[in-house]
Design a protein around this motif. Structure first.
Motif, PDB file in Angstrom:
ATOM      1  N   ASP A 206      -9.049  -2.241  -0.773  1.00 57.84           N
ATOM      2  CA  ASP A 206      -8.517  -3.590  -0.987  1.00 57.84           C
ATOM      3  C   ASP A 206      -9.660  -4.560  -1.199  1.00 57.84           C
ATOM      4  O   ASP A 206     -10.787  -4.339  -0.729  1.00 57.84           O
TER       5      ASP A 206
ATOM      6  N   LEU B 264      -4.893  -4.418  -4.245  1.00 54.87           N
ATOM      7  CA  LEU B 264      -4.921  -3.097  -3.620  1.00 54.87           C
ATOM      8  C   LEU B 264      -5.189  -2.076  -4.712  1.00 54.87           C
ATOM      9  O   LEU B 264      -4.554  -2.099  -5.773  1.00 54.87           O
TER      10      LEU B 264
ATOM     11  N   ARG C 104       0.833  -1.206   0.000  1.00 60.84           N
ATOM     12  CA  ARG C 104       0.000   0.000   0.000  1.00 60.84           C
ATOM     13  C   ARG C 104       0.870   1.259   0.000  1.00 60.84           C
ATOM     14  O   ARG C 104       0.630   2.197  -0.756  1.00 60.84           O
TER      15      ARG C 104
ATOM     16  N   THR D  44      -7.179   4.548  -0.988  1.00 60.02           N
ATOM     17  CA  THR D  44      -6.822   3.148  -1.227  1.00 60.02           C
ATOM     18  C   THR D  44      -7.977   2.249  -0.811  1.00 60.02           C
ATOM     19  O   THR D  44      -8.740   2.572   0.111  1.00 60.02           O
TER      20      THR D  44
END
Length: 247
Positions: free
Chosen positions: A180, A114, A72, A178
């Protein structure tokens, strides 16, 4: 992970200011789509440069032993590098002044992906159960939609739908979201610019991805639908398909 990609300038635009790239770096599959903005050729410069810098940064930093948090951070660092380069160039060159770009990217390792997002380019999860946007648009229309000021259908045709509230290269620093996701065999990730989603509905995208056996033909068909509807913007797509790992 299988990869297909396609980009087209569309019907109205005189040049393609989108850029995309996808590659495999060891155990990783990395894909990125950028939709540039700015006068003259600045948009094309912004998207191309951001795509290249993002991919190069991850090519040199990703290692098999990395934790998910390290992956990340590598993606965030890559987006920051792209932002810094574009910002400095926009200040140094008159022809690039005010340029910027969206960025949506996926970094996949085995069954984990990700996602990184700035602006209104999107990543969708597509499988037999349906289609779901995994990213959130940074746009005026998205804010209005979440506030209940407009409906989903009104958002698709709103005159301000191209006004984004966050971009790579327009400020000294950039905030990159971000996300996931865990993938199952047969799952697809579709990264695309807004030129696709403004002309092709989610249900049409779902149908073409799930029911078209030849994925390259699937992207061709979605582009054809967009062009048939006037394709006023550039159209860019990267399709990733997760296959079951061999024992």
């Amino acid at each position: 992970m299988r990869i297909w990609e396609k980009t087209d300038q569309g019907v109205i635009r005189k040049e393609n200011q989108d850029a995309c790239a996808a590659n495999t770096f060891g155990v990783y599959t990395v894909a990125v789509v950028c939709d540039g903005m700015g006068g003259a050729k600045a948009g094309a410069v912004a998207s191309s440069e951001a795509t290249g810098i993002f991919m190069d940064a991850l090519r040199h930093t990703l290692e098999e032993s990395m934790t998910e948090e390290q992956i990340r951070q590598a993606g965030l660092d890559a987006a920051a590098q792209a932002n810094a380069a574009l910002y400095e160039r926009s200040r140094a060159e008159d022809t690039c002044r005010g340029m910027g770009t969206t960025l949506v990217a996926a970094v996949c390792r085995k069954d984990r992906a990700l996602l990184f997002n700035v602006g209104d380019s999107r990543c969708y999860l597509i499988n037999a159960a349906g289609i779901r946007a995994l990213t959130r648009d940074h746009s005026l229309v998205q804010d209005m939609l979440e506030n209940g000021d407009i409906t989903q259908e009104e958002a698709r045709t709103h005159p301000n739908r191209n006004l984004i509230t966050r971009a790579v290269g327009t400020e000294r620093t950039v905030l990159c979201d971000t996300f996931d996701v865990t993938l199952l065999p047969g799952d697809h990730l579709l990264l695309c610019s807004d030129g696709l989603v403004n002309t092709v509905s989610d249900q049409e995208i779902l149908y073409e991805v799930i029911h078209e056996e030849q994925k390259e033909t699937c992207l061709d068909r979605m582009l054809e639908i967009s062009i048939d509807r006037g394709a006023p913007d550039n159209v860019t797509m990267i399709l990733l398909e997760y296959e079951e790992e061999a024992e």
